[in-house]
Design an enzyme around this catalytic site. Structure first.
Site, PDB file in Angstrom:
ATOM      1  N   ARG A  27      45.525 -37.980 -64.404  1.00  0.00           N
ATOM      2  CA  ARG A  27      44.370 -37.447 -65.159  1.00  0.00           C
ATOM      3  C   ARG A  27      43.581 -38.585 -65.819  1.00  0.00           C
ATOM      4  O   ARG A  27      42.428 -38.436 -66.199  1.00  0.00           O
ATOM      5  CB  ARG A  27      44.819 -36.389 -66.182  1.00  0.00           C
ATOM      6  CG  ARG A  27      43.666 -35.758 -66.936  1.00  0.00           C
ATOM      7  CD  ARG A  27      43.904 -34.304 -67.389  1.00  0.00           C
ATOM      8  NE  ARG A  27      45.265 -33.986 -67.714  1.00  0.00           N
ATOM      9  CZ  ARG A  27      45.842 -34.241 -68.895  1.00  0.00           C
ATOM     10  NH1 ARG A  27      45.163 -34.810 -69.862  1.00  0.00           N
ATOM     11  NH2 ARG A  27      47.097 -33.901 -69.098  1.00  0.00           N
ATOM     12  N   TYR A  55      18.778 -28.534 -63.605  1.00  0.00           N
ATOM     13  CA  TYR A  55      19.611 -27.811 -62.637  1.00  0.00           C
ATOM     14  C   TYR A  55      20.188 -26.558 -63.334  1.00  0.00           C
ATOM     15  O   TYR A  55      20.600 -26.627 -64.499  1.00  0.00           O
ATOM     16  CB  TYR A  55      20.721 -28.740 -62.121  1.00  0.00           C
ATOM     17  CG  TYR A  55      21.843 -27.981 -61.459  1.00  0.00           C
ATOM     18  CD1 TYR A  55      21.586 -27.095 -60.415  1.00  0.00           C
ATOM     19  CD2 TYR A  55      23.151 -28.118 -61.901  1.00  0.00           C
ATOM     20  CE1 TYR A  55      22.601 -26.369 -59.838  1.00  0.00           C
ATOM     21  CE2 TYR A  55      24.176 -27.393 -61.320  1.00  0.00           C
ATOM     22  CZ  TYR A  55      23.897 -26.516 -60.287  1.00  0.00           C
ATOM     23  OH  TYR A  55      24.904 -25.786 -59.722  1.00  0.00           O
ATOM     24  N   ASP A  71      20.237 -37.739 -65.720  1.00  0.00           N
ATOM     25  CA  ASP A  71      20.873 -37.268 -64.486  1.00  0.00           C
ATOM     26  C   ASP A  71      20.095 -37.891 -63.322  1.00  0.00           C
ATOM     27  O   ASP A  71      18.929 -37.563 -63.092  1.00  0.00           O
ATOM     28  CB  ASP A  71      20.841 -35.733 -64.444  1.00  0.00           C
ATOM     29  CG  ASP A  71      21.546 -35.168 -63.214  1.00  0.00           C
ATOM     30  OD1 ASP A  71      21.539 -35.833 -62.158  1.00  0.00           O
ATOM     31  OD2 ASP A  71      22.077 -34.042 -63.306  1.00  0.00           O
ATOM     32  N   LYS A  88      26.148 -34.827 -53.628  1.00  0.00           N
ATOM     33  CA  LYS A  88      24.884 -34.855 -52.901  1.00  0.00           C
ATOM     34  C   LYS A  88      24.796 -36.114 -52.029  1.00  0.00           C
ATOM     35  O   LYS A  88      25.624 -36.312 -51.168  1.00  0.00           O
ATOM     36  CB  LYS A  88      23.746 -34.744 -53.916  1.00  0.00           C
ATOM     37  CG  LYS A  88      23.949 -33.620 -54.937  1.00  0.00           C
ATOM     38  CD  LYS A  88      23.875 -32.261 -54.286  1.00  0.00           C
ATOM     39  CE  LYS A  88      24.603 -31.138 -54.985  1.00  0.00           C
ATOM     40  NZ  LYS A  88      24.570 -31.064 -56.412  1.00  0.00           N
TER      41      LYS A  88
HETATM   42  O1  7XF Z   1      28.930 -30.058 -60.111  1.00  0.00           O
HETATM   43  P1  7XF Z   1      28.064 -30.466 -58.957  1.00  0.00           P
HETATM   44  O2  7XF Z   1      28.606 -31.638 -58.211  1.00  0.00           O
HETATM   45  O3  7XF Z   1      27.665 -29.307 -58.093  1.00  0.00           O
HETATM   46  O4  7XF Z   1      26.702 -31.050 -59.602  1.00  0.00           O
HETATM   47  C1  7XF Z   1      25.930 -30.381 -60.542  1.00  0.00           C
HETATM   48  C2  7XF Z   1      24.539 -30.921 -60.495  1.00  0.00           C
HETATM   49  C3  7XF Z   1      24.140 -31.816 -61.462  1.00  0.00           C
HETATM   50  N1  7XF Z   1      22.907 -32.336 -61.477  1.00  0.00           N
HETATM   51  C4  7XF Z   1      22.022 -32.010 -60.544  1.00  0.00           C
HETATM   52  C5  7XF Z   1      20.641 -32.600 -60.608  1.00  0.00           C
HETATM   53  C6  7XF Z   1      22.363 -31.122 -59.523  1.00  0.00           C
HETATM   54  O5  7XF Z   1      21.446 -30.816 -58.605  1.00  0.00           O
HETATM   55  C7  7XF Z   1      23.648 -30.556 -59.510  1.00  0.00           C
HETATM   56  C8  7XF Z   1      24.065 -29.601 -58.461  1.00  0.00           C
HETATM   57  N2  7XF Z   1      23.022 -28.944 -57.803  1.00  0.00           N
HETATM   58  C9  7XF Z   1      23.200 -28.166 -56.602  1.00  0.00           C
HETATM   59  C10 7XF Z   1      21.807 -27.659 -56.197  1.00  0.00           C
HETATM   60  O6  7XF Z   1      20.849 -27.808 -56.982  1.00  0.00           O
HETATM   61  O7  7XF Z   1      21.654 -27.186 -55.088  1.00  0.00           O
HETATM   62  C11 7XF Z   1      24.242 -27.132 -56.767  1.00  0.00           C
HETATM   63  C12 7XF Z   1      24.254 -25.940 -55.940  1.00  0.00           C
HETATM   64  S1  7XF Z   1      24.301 -24.424 -56.889  1.00  0.00           S
END
Ligand code: 7XF
Length: 407
Positions: free
Chosen positions: A60, A113, A185, A210
């Site tokens: 952890r 997001y 972010d 991503k």
């Molecule tokens: O926890 P994750 O790895 O899914 O990341 C969260 C996240 C954080 N910051 C940004 C700018 C993001 O776009 C995301 C995740 N976004 C995806 C989307 O917008 O399609 C998640 C699918 S619901």
């Protein structure tokens, strides 16, 4: 550090933090699945708990391959240190929980997001942290609002899903006058296109799910900043609060994805530029939000802080909400899916999907048009991407034209 002290991004993405020669020649670090680490004695274990040696204790808190990944991520983000996590939300929540307490204020940009917004709105607020949303694309709104109780300013840039940019350096100039951290972010850009810490931010977070992973086969995240801040997030937010620990397998996939990040990003950007230019000639498109277009209102800012305009595009059709959804449904090769940054071109309708927890009023307040379509431009041949968009426009709008004529 390995013998490769090269400073170029492409070289760091492949070599930073690891020298195979010191690991029996293994080109790829092992997938570490050990949950605990043995000591020679109680004294050695005790010293590790006091932070007196570099030994690993329990997964952890980190593992040897995770440590290699974190060194590499820190190099790429030009940070002193980085902490890899089980998801982007794991990175965001671990960092925020580490620094805020009841009575503090967090200021966030209007567009975020969907699940980050849900966390602030339905999580953080319940624990007595005040959350204020401002239009941070205009830095003067921050000057007018920030006070001694503001402990964090949070923004994406470009924002998900509507591609607004905030001026990182301008925001940093304001937050630095307070005991307040600026957290950015950087998911949409990746460290290849933008380095918020070099522009004055204190912390940078990513969904590594991503572009960094790049192949749609893992969920992960990371946060980077000073050694002191990252140690604090590891020992408080991650260890005791979220427990959002990255798995050994995902560490390995992520190290693999990073090796081709720069090559993939160049092609994502090249394809996205052509798609944006194609969309800008279409009568069916009302607005396009892409910082690579000459008439983009934030082009100057994009040139200042981004190396290339990225692979994400948002656009609104000259159409109803239903027709926008019909357009998405009419695409054939392009897949209707959330997430972004994969080899496949992905399209989604934020009001129905990623931002569906927003009420109609919230969508309006947070500048997310109900007709907005989000495109993550992939790595397929550009001709095939454009062909698919073209046939979808034809199928939705020529049917509509026939309807109008026969009416
Ligand atoms: O926890 P994750 O790895 O899914 O990341 C969260 C996240 C954080 N910051 C940004 C700018 C993001 O776009 C995301 C995740 N976004 C995806 C989307 O917008 O399609 C998640 C699918 S619901």
């Amino acid at each position: 550090m390995s013998k490769h002290q090269a400073s170029h991004f492409a070289t760091q993405a492949i070599h930073a933090g690891y020298n195979p020669i010191q690991h029996q020649g293994a080109l790829t670090p092992p997938i570490q699945i050990s949950s605990t680490y043995a000591f020679e004695s109680v004294q050695q274990g005790g010293a590790a708990f006091q932070g007196d040696n570099d030994r690993f204790i329990y997964a952890r808190l980190g593992s040897p391959s995770q440590h290699i990944l974190e060194r590499r991520l820190a190099e790429l983000e030009k940070a002193e240190a980085a902490l890899a996590t089980a998801s982007g939300i794991g990175a965001i929540t671990s960092a925020i929980w580490s620094f805020l307490k009841p009575g503090d204020e967090l200021i966030a940009d209007l567009s975020l997001y969907g699940c980050t917004y849900s966390f602030l709105e339905h999580g953080l607020k319940q624990f007595g942290v005040e959350v204020t949303y401002l239009n941070l694309t205009d830095a003067s709104t921050l000057i007018n609002h920030i006070s001694d109780k503001t402990k964090m300013v949070y923004s994406e840039t470009p924002t998900n899903p509507n591609m607004r940019l905030v001026d990182i350096a301008a925001l940093a100039e304001i937050t630095r006058q307070y005991d307040c951290k600026l957290m950015i972010d950087n998911t949409y850009c990746t460290p290849y296109l933008q380095n918020p810490l070099s522009l004055g931010a204190d912390l940078v977070v990513h969904s590594a799910t991503k572009y960094l992973g790049g192949h749609g086969d893992l969920i992960a995240g990371f946060v980077a900043g000073t050694q002191e801040d990252i140690d604090h997030i590891r020992m408080v937010g991650l260890k005791d609060m979220t427990g959002a620990v990255i798995s050994g397998f995902d560490v390995s996939l992520l190290l693999r994805g990073l090796k081709t990040l720069h090559v993939r990003m160049d092609r994502h950007c090249q394809n996205a530029q052509q798609v944006a230019e194609y969309l800008s000639t279409s009568d069916y498109v009302k607005h396009i939000f892409y910082p690579g277009l000459e008439n983009c209102s934030q082009k100057t800012l994009a040139n200042k802080q981004m190396r290339l305009p990225g692979g994400m595009i948002a656009f609104e059709l000259n159409a109803s909400r239903e027709q926008s959804a019909q357009f998405v449904n009419a695409l054939k090769m392009i897949l209707c899916a959330v997430s972004l940054g994969d080899a496949e071109t992905l399209v989604q309708h934020p009001a129905s999907m990623t931002h569906s927890t927003y009420t109609e009023e919230e969508l309006l307040e947070h500048l997310i048009s109900p007709t907005l379509i989000r495109l993550s431009v992939g790595l397929e041949h550009i001709g095939d991407i454009l062909f698919d968009l073209d046939q979808a426009f034809e199928s939705v709008f020529s049917a509509d034209r026939e309807l109008t004529i026969s009416a």
